[in-house]
Design a protein around this motif. Structure first.
Motif, PDB file in Angstrom:
ATOM      1  N   LYS A  38       0.606  -0.858  -0.287  1.00  0.00           N
ATOM      2  CA  LYS A  38       0.432   0.093   0.328  1.00  0.00           C
ATOM      3  C   LYS A  38       0.909   1.091   0.122  1.00  0.00           C
ATOM      4  O   LYS A  38       0.660   2.464   0.790  1.00  0.00           O
ATOM      5  CB  LYS A  38      -1.091   0.643   1.604  1.00  0.00           C
ATOM      6  CG  LYS A  38      -1.329  -1.263   0.981  1.00  0.00           C
ATOM      7  CD  LYS A  38      -2.538  -0.705   0.114  1.00  0.00           C
ATOM      8  CE  LYS A  38      -4.175  -2.425   0.215  1.00  0.00           C
ATOM      9  NZ  LYS A  38      -5.183  -2.120  -1.182  1.00  0.00           N
ATOM     10  N   LEU A  39       1.990   1.308  -1.130  1.00  0.00           N
ATOM     11  CA  LEU A  39       3.066   2.104  -0.696  1.00  0.00           C
ATOM     12  C   LEU A  39       2.432   3.554  -1.498  1.00  0.00           C
ATOM     13  O   LEU A  39       2.783   4.940  -0.683  1.00  0.00           O
ATOM     14  CB  LEU A  39       4.027   1.918  -1.721  1.00  0.00           C
ATOM     15  CG  LEU A  39       5.273   2.558  -1.398  1.00  0.00           C
ATOM     16  CD1 LEU A  39       6.127   3.481  -0.411  1.00  0.00           C
ATOM     17  CD2 LEU A  39       6.742   2.582  -3.144  1.00  0.00           C
ATOM     18  N   VAL A  40       1.229   3.601  -2.660  1.00  0.00           N
ATOM     19  CA  VAL A  40       1.357   4.634  -2.761  1.00  0.00           C
ATOM     20  C   VAL A  40       0.609   5.392  -1.838  1.00  0.00           C
ATOM     21  O   VAL A  40       0.361   6.845  -1.628  1.00  0.00           O
ATOM     22  CB  VAL A  40      -0.114   4.673  -3.758  1.00  0.00           C
ATOM     23  CG1 VAL A  40      -1.007   5.875  -4.680  1.00  0.00           C
ATOM     24  CG2 VAL A  40       0.857   3.625  -5.205  1.00  0.00           C
ATOM     25  N   ILE A 106      -4.585   7.086  -9.872  1.00  0.00           N
ATOM     26  CA  ILE A 106      -4.829   7.476 -11.119  1.00  0.00           C
ATOM     27  C   ILE A 106      -5.724   6.635 -11.879  1.00  0.00           C
ATOM     28  O   ILE A 106      -6.485   5.660 -12.244  1.00  0.00           O
ATOM     29  CB  ILE A 106      -5.998   8.525 -11.486  1.00  0.00           C
ATOM     30  CG1 ILE A 106      -5.623   9.629 -10.296  1.00  0.00           C
ATOM     31  CG2 ILE A 106      -6.991   8.813 -12.711  1.00  0.00           C
ATOM     32  CD1 ILE A 106      -5.789  11.753 -10.517  1.00  0.00           C
ATOM     33  N   PHE A 107      -4.757   6.242 -12.629  1.00  0.00           N
ATOM     34  CA  PHE A 107      -4.567   5.050 -13.037  1.00  0.00           C
ATOM     35  C   PHE A 107      -4.400   4.101 -12.944  1.00  0.00           C
ATOM     36  O   PHE A 107      -4.248   2.738 -13.967  1.00  0.00           O
ATOM     37  CB  PHE A 107      -2.842   4.897 -14.272  1.00  0.00           C
ATOM     38  CG  PHE A 107      -3.409   6.872 -15.071  1.00  0.00           C
ATOM     39  CD1 PHE A 107      -4.163   6.711 -16.402  1.00  0.00           C
ATOM     40  CD2 PHE A 107      -2.698   7.735 -15.564  1.00  0.00           C
ATOM     41  CE1 PHE A 107      -4.075   7.676 -17.079  1.00  0.00           C
ATOM     42  CE2 PHE A 107      -2.940   9.087 -15.765  1.00  0.00           C
ATOM     43  CZ  PHE A 107      -3.798   9.475 -16.560  1.00  0.00           C
ATOM     44  N   GLY A 108      -4.508   3.172 -11.823  1.00  0.00           N
ATOM     45  CA  GLY A 108      -4.809   1.738 -11.729  1.00  0.00           C
ATOM     46  C   GLY A 108      -3.409   1.049 -11.723  1.00  0.00           C
ATOM     47  O   GLY A 108      -2.369   1.375 -12.120  1.00  0.00           O
ATOM     48  N   ASP A 109      -3.867  -0.400 -12.433  1.00  0.00           N
ATOM     49  CA  ASP A 109      -2.939  -1.054 -12.381  1.00  0.00           C
ATOM     50  C   ASP A 109      -2.464  -1.439 -14.052  1.00  0.00           C
ATOM     51  O   ASP A 109      -1.823  -1.581 -14.352  1.00  0.00           O
ATOM     52  CB  ASP A 109      -3.843  -2.574 -12.956  1.00  0.00           C
ATOM     53  CG  ASP A 109      -4.486  -3.166 -11.316  1.00  0.00           C
ATOM     54  OD1 ASP A 109      -4.067  -2.287 -10.142  1.00  0.00           O
ATOM     55  OD2 ASP A 109      -5.267  -3.701 -11.476  1.00  0.00           O
ATOM     56  N   SER A 110      -2.996  -0.560 -14.042  1.00  0.00           N
ATOM     57  CA  SER A 110      -2.639  -0.074 -15.984  1.00  0.00           C
ATOM     58  C   SER A 110      -0.397   0.177 -15.728  1.00  0.00           C
ATOM     59  O   SER A 110       0.033  -0.183 -16.749  1.00  0.00           O
ATOM     60  CB  SER A 110      -2.945   0.730 -16.777  1.00  0.00           C
ATOM     61  OG  SER A 110      -3.307   2.066 -16.306  1.00  0.00           O
ATOM     62  N   ASN A 114       4.451  -1.368 -15.009  1.00  0.00           N
ATOM     63  CA  ASN A 114       5.406  -0.982 -15.182  1.00  0.00           C
ATOM     64  C   ASN A 114       6.838  -0.388 -14.613  1.00  0.00           C
ATOM     65  O   ASN A 114       6.356  -0.164 -13.525  1.00  0.00           O
ATOM     66  CB  ASN A 114       4.938   0.370 -16.287  1.00  0.00           C
ATOM     67  CG  ASN A 114       5.826   0.690 -17.031  1.00  0.00           C
ATOM     68  OD1 ASN A 114       7.600   0.568 -16.903  1.00  0.00           O
ATOM     69  ND2 ASN A 114       5.744   1.545 -17.821  1.00  0.00           N
ATOM     70  N   ILE A 115       8.028  -1.289 -15.134  1.00  0.00           N
ATOM     71  CA  ILE A 115       8.984  -1.295 -13.838  1.00  0.00           C
ATOM     72  C   ILE A 115       9.793  -0.238 -13.776  1.00  0.00           C
ATOM     73  O   ILE A 115      10.563   0.431 -12.842  1.00  0.00           O
ATOM     74  CB  ILE A 115       9.798  -2.803 -13.955  1.00  0.00           C
ATOM     75  CG1 ILE A 115      10.875  -2.642 -13.286  1.00  0.00           C
ATOM     76  CG2 ILE A 115      10.540  -2.513 -15.310  1.00  0.00           C
ATOM     77  CD1 ILE A 115      10.733  -3.341 -11.516  1.00  0.00           C
ATOM     78  N   ILE A 116       9.917   0.743 -15.079  1.00  0.00           N
ATOM     79  CA  ILE A 116       9.981   1.620 -15.057  1.00  0.00           C
ATOM     80  C   ILE A 116       9.689   2.660 -14.184  1.00  0.00           C
ATOM     81  O   ILE A 116      10.462   3.609 -13.577  1.00  0.00           O
ATOM     82  CB  ILE A 116      10.295   2.147 -16.864  1.00  0.00           C
ATOM     83  CG1 ILE A 116      11.241   1.449 -17.476  1.00  0.00           C
ATOM     84  CG2 ILE A 116      10.627   3.271 -16.636  1.00  0.00           C
ATOM     85  CD1 ILE A 116      11.135   1.241 -18.755  1.00  0.00           C
ATOM     86  N   ILE A 117       8.498   2.954 -14.002  1.00  0.00           N
ATOM     87  CA  ILE A 117       7.394   4.092 -13.612  1.00  0.00           C
ATOM     88  C   ILE A 117       7.618   3.043 -11.814  1.00  0.00           C
ATOM     89  O   ILE A 117       7.505   4.835 -11.009  1.00  0.00           O
ATOM     90  CB  ILE A 117       5.784   3.416 -13.597  1.00  0.00           C
ATOM     91  CG1 ILE A 117       5.252   4.249 -15.021  1.00  0.00           C
ATOM     92  CG2 ILE A 117       5.429   4.600 -12.493  1.00  0.00           C
ATOM     93  CD1 ILE A 117       5.894   5.416 -15.927  1.00  0.00           C
ATOM     94  N   SER A 118       7.912   1.969 -11.354  1.00  0.00           N
ATOM     95  CA  SER A 118       8.299   1.892  -9.827  1.00  0.00           C
ATOM     96  C   SER A 118       9.717   2.367  -9.471  1.00  0.00           C
ATOM     97  O   SER A 118       9.692   2.821  -8.669  1.00  0.00           O
ATOM     98  CB  SER A 118       8.385   0.253  -9.769  1.00  0.00           C
ATOM     99  OG  SER A 118       8.448  -0.716  -8.789  1.00  0.00           O
TER     100      SER A 118
END
Length: 145
Positions: A38-40, A106-110, A114-118
């Motif tokens: 639940k990091l976000v 907002i954009f959720g699972d999509s 993504n590992i770059i976003i992470s």
């Protein structure tokens, strides 16, 4: 260590450590957005609190007219400039982290898979935390006299 070495470490250390954490997460394909963490939600609260508190503190420092603040501004000008500089840095990082957290939510699972976003998120969060620690240390150094 010389004083200039400490300044470079203070300035570049958090960036280098944040970059290393991002690269390691990317290299080992570790996604920090797992449902267990639940990091976000945690980062929205943390970065929002840091943003609000330090922005209010900056306003108090700049507009304050107490004898202690006037003495600090007059006698320890370089230290107060560092306090203001790191306050501004942490406030901007907290705002970026907050905005990034809201975009991810907002954009959720999509976007969470993504590992770059992470990795980018890990860079921002780590930098914000490290610069907050540096700010607190400098702030306490400024007010202890």
């Amino acid at each position: 260590m010389a004083n200039s070495d400490l300044k470079h470490l203070e300035m570049w250390g958090p960036i280098i450590l944040s970059l290393c954490s991002s690269i390691l997460l990317y290299k080992f394909n570790i996604n920090i957005f797992s449902n267990e963490l639940k990091l976000v939600e945690i980062m929205i609260g943390t970065s929002g609190t840091i943003f609000g508190f330090l922005l209010a503190l900056l306003a108090l420092i700049i507009q304050g007219s107490s004898p202690k603040l006037l003495e600090l501004a007059k006698n320890r000008k370089t230290l107060m400039n560092r306090v203001i500089k790191y306050n501004r840095t942490v406030v901007l990082l907290a705002l970026l982290c907050l905005a990034f957290s809201l975009i991810v939510m907002i954009f959720g699972d999509s976007i969470k898979n993504n590992i770059i976003i992470s990795s980018i998120y890990a860079f921002l969060a780590t930098a914000m935390i490290l610069y907050t620690i540096i700010f607190v240390l400098i702030f306490y150094e400024a007010i202890k006299y």
